[in-house]
Design a protein around this motif. Structure first.
Motif, PDB file in Angstrom:
ATOM      1  N   GLU A   1     -23.414 -25.800  10.831  1.00  0.00           N
ATOM      2  CA  GLU A   1     -22.854 -25.567   9.515  1.00  0.00           C
ATOM      3  C   GLU A   1     -21.740 -24.527   9.558  1.00  0.00           C
ATOM      4  N   ALA A   2     -20.737 -24.740   8.729  1.00  0.00           N
ATOM      5  CA  ALA A   2     -19.669 -23.763   8.518  1.00  0.00           C
ATOM      6  C   ALA A   2     -19.579 -23.511   7.020  1.00  0.00           C
ATOM      7  N   VAL A   3     -19.441 -22.247   6.636  1.00  0.00           N
ATOM      8  CA  VAL A   3     -19.496 -21.874   5.219  1.00  0.00           C
ATOM      9  C   VAL A   3     -18.166 -21.272   4.778  1.00  0.00           C
ATOM     10  N   TRP A   4     -17.665 -21.751   3.646  1.00  0.00           N
ATOM     11  CA  TRP A   4     -16.488 -21.150   3.008  1.00  0.00           C
ATOM     12  C   TRP A   4     -16.912 -20.632   1.649  1.00  0.00           C
ATOM     13  N   THR A   5     -16.627 -19.363   1.368  1.00  0.00           N
ATOM     14  CA  THR A   5     -16.966 -18.756   0.086  1.00  0.00           C
ATOM     15  C   THR A   5     -15.687 -18.358  -0.638  1.00  0.00           C
TER      16      THR A   5
ATOM     17  N   GLY B   1     -14.403 -21.677   8.295  1.00  0.00           N
ATOM     18  CA  GLY B   1     -15.253 -20.782   9.068  1.00  0.00           C
ATOM     19  C   GLY B   1     -15.710 -21.410  10.366  1.00  0.00           C
ATOM     20  N   VAL B   2     -16.592 -20.716  11.075  1.00  0.00           N
ATOM     21  CA  VAL B   2     -17.081 -21.154  12.380  1.00  0.00           C
ATOM     22  C   VAL B   2     -18.387 -21.925  12.199  1.00  0.00           C
ATOM     23  N   PHE B   3     -18.522 -23.036  12.914  1.00  0.00           N
ATOM     24  CA  PHE B   3     -19.761 -23.806  12.857  1.00  0.00           C
ATOM     25  C   PHE B   3     -20.857 -23.091  13.641  1.00  0.00           C
ATOM     26  N   VAL B   4     -22.019 -22.915  13.005  1.00  0.00           N
ATOM     27  CA  VAL B   4     -23.166 -22.233  13.594  1.00  0.00           C
ATOM     28  C   VAL B   4     -24.351 -23.190  13.587  1.00  0.00           C
ATOM     29  N   ARG B   5     -25.102 -23.201  14.668  1.00  0.00           N
ATOM     30  CA  ARG B   5     -26.225 -24.130  14.774  1.00  0.00           C
ATOM     31  C   ARG B   5     -27.322 -23.759  13.785  1.00  0.00           C
ATOM     32  N   ARG B   6     -27.827 -24.780  13.084  1.00  0.00           N
ATOM     33  CA  ARG B   6     -28.976 -24.666  12.194  1.00  0.00           C
ATOM     34  C   ARG B   6     -29.915 -25.825  12.514  1.00  0.00           C
TER      35      ARG B   6
ATOM     36  N   PRO C   1     -22.861 -16.636 -22.306  1.00  0.00           N
ATOM     37  CA  PRO C   1     -21.502 -16.948 -21.837  1.00  0.00           C
ATOM     38  C   PRO C   1     -21.060 -16.045 -20.685  1.00  0.00           C
ATOM     39  N   VAL C   2     -20.327 -16.638 -19.740  1.00  0.00           N
ATOM     40  CA  VAL C   2     -19.881 -15.924 -18.539  1.00  0.00           C
ATOM     41  C   VAL C   2     -18.359 -15.863 -18.506  1.00  0.00           C
ATOM     42  N   THR C   3     -17.847 -14.838 -17.833  1.00  0.00           N
ATOM     43  CA  THR C   3     -16.397 -14.657 -17.761  1.00  0.00           C
ATOM     44  C   THR C   3     -15.866 -14.770 -16.339  1.00  0.00           C
ATOM     45  N   SER C   4     -16.739 -15.123 -15.379  1.00  0.00           N
ATOM     46  CA  SER C   4     -16.270 -15.342 -14.011  1.00  0.00           C
ATOM     47  C   SER C   4     -17.307 -16.163 -13.254  1.00  0.00           C
ATOM     48  N   TYR C   5     -16.886 -16.693 -12.097  1.00  0.00           N
ATOM     49  CA  TYR C   5     -17.775 -17.473 -11.241  1.00  0.00           C
ATOM     50  C   TYR C   5     -17.191 -17.505  -9.839  1.00  0.00           C
ATOM     51  N   ARG C   6     -17.980 -17.984  -8.888  1.00  0.00           N
ATOM     52  CA  ARG C   6     -17.509 -18.213  -7.516  1.00  0.00           C
ATOM     53  C   ARG C   6     -18.031 -19.561  -7.052  1.00  0.00           C
ATOM     54  N   LEU C   7     -17.289 -20.193  -6.158  1.00  0.00           N
ATOM     55  CA  LEU C   7     -17.714 -21.440  -5.529  1.00  0.00           C
ATOM     56  C   LEU C   7     -17.941 -21.209  -4.041  1.00  0.00           C
ATOM     57  N   ARG C   8     -18.863 -21.977  -3.480  1.00  0.00           N
ATOM     58  CA  ARG C   8     -19.124 -21.925  -2.044  1.00  0.00           C
ATOM     59  C   ARG C   8     -19.342 -23.350  -1.531  1.00  0.00           C
ATOM     60  N   VAL C   9     -18.769 -23.638  -0.372  1.00  0.00           N
ATOM     61  CA  VAL C   9     -18.927 -24.953   0.247  1.00  0.00           C
ATOM     62  C   VAL C   9     -19.486 -24.780   1.653  1.00  0.00           C
TER      63      VAL C   9
END
Length: 338
Positions: free
Chosen positions: A41-45, A31-36, A118-126
């Motif tokens: 920061e750049a976020v990948w989901t 993703g694109v780096f944005v000022r914080r 118990p869960v049957t799915s998930y997502r990761l984010r960096v």
């Protein structure tokens, strides 16, 4: 050591892992780096990852290149939940997990997400972070997670690695007891495997280690796996991320039987396992410990480099070892290979 594993794990019978699945992500663009504030920061989901069974726990792991000043944050989400932080990491530091993450959906125990149901799915984010105005950026090379559920133990008997032993260099955490090493089982085990693959920090990165130290590689691994939140060096994902810094493929996995570790031994890959055990099981007791499995005897006993054992090399009864590994950590294993 994994001090968060309570003594009752050794006292109460628990069903070992029944199922485990490892899933890897493909990060196309951060993703694109944005000022914080003073940083960018750049976020990948990642996409929703469906599981072939209902899981009780999920453990992410990653490898990345983080130039000085850069870092990353790894988060996990299950249906209906918020994003949980599973680690803030940089090779150069700081590295920390976040305490106090608990709600109706689950809780985070340092490096492990435990579901309330118990869960049957998930997502990761960096989230990638660098100083504002910097041209450098961290690069995530691998990212994934292992999900697991408890149940009936696997019936795999094994046998293909009986009589095989890998020549993994032996290192003792007890040799470093004078400067904190008594609790360094995880980085000591990781350092053994790095040395086996002829990887590790160059001499220039070891210059800070005091003269006369028994093994600077172990001190280096301990410093670079230390988790400020957990206050120890036993963070599973931080150890594999450290190994990945040297160009190796490294991840946290979970297996259902020692037969799976035999397959790794046949491939020439020494796994690092996390277990807890009593004196009656392995001859001494530990609430949480890491060892390198180096092979199997001709009758199937487990040969290890145990960083807390006298002489390091040790042989343990197969059934007791497997039970202590599956019960305490749900078969948690560092798989580190080229």
């Amino acid at each position: 050591m994994r001090t968060m594993l309570a003594v009752w794990l050794l006292m109460m019978p628990q069903p070992p892992v029944a199922r485990a699945v490892q899933q890897s992500e493909e990060i196309v663009s951060p993703g694109v780096f944005v000022r914080r504030g003073e940083r960018e920061e750049a976020v990948w989901t990642g996409p929703e990852r469906r599981l072939p069974f209902a899981a009780d726990e999920i453990v992410p792991s990653w490898t990345a290149d983080t130039p000085p000043g850069t870092r990353l944050r790894v988060e996990l989400k299950v249906p209906g939940s918020r994003w949980y932080v599973l680690g803030r990491w940089s090779y150069h530091g700081p590295r920390t997990t976040v305490a106090g993450q608990s709600d109706a959906h689950g809780r985070v125990r340092a490096d492990v997400f435990s579901a309330r149901r118990p869960v049957t799915s998930y997502r990761l984010r960096v989230t990638l972070s660098r100083p504002y105005g910097s041209a450098v950026q961290p690069v995530v090379r691998t990212l994934g997670a292992v999900a697991s559920a408890r149940g009936v133990a696997s019936a795999e008997r094994g046998g293909q690695a009986w009589g095989r032993e890998l020549a993994v260099p032996r290192k003792s955490q007890l040799a470093h007891a004078g400067h904190g090493g008594r609790g360094w089982c995880s980085p000591t085990a990781t350092a053994m495997v790095l040395h086996y693959w002829r990887k590790g920090p160059p001499p220039a990165e070891l210059a800070w280690v005091a003269a006369g130290d028994p093994d600077p590689r172990v001190d280096h691994a301990a410093r670079h796996t230390y988790d400020r939140g957990y206050r120890g060096t036993g963070n599973w994902a931080f150890n594999t991320a450290y190994a990945g810094r040297f160009g190796l493929d490294a991840r946290v996995e979970r297996f259902t039987s020692l037969a799976a570790l035999e397959r790794l031994i046949v491939q020439g890959v020494p796994p690092v396992v996390s277990l807890a055990f009593s004196r009656d099981e392995l001859g001494y007791g530990s609430e949480g410990h890491l060892m390198v499995v180096t092979g199997f005897t001709r009758n199937g006993k487990v040969i290890v480099n145990d960083p807390a054992a006298s002489g390091v090399r040790a042989v343990y009864p197969r059934a007791a070892f497997e039970r202590a590994w599956l019960r305490a950590s749900t078969g948690t294993t560092y798989v580190i290979r080229p």
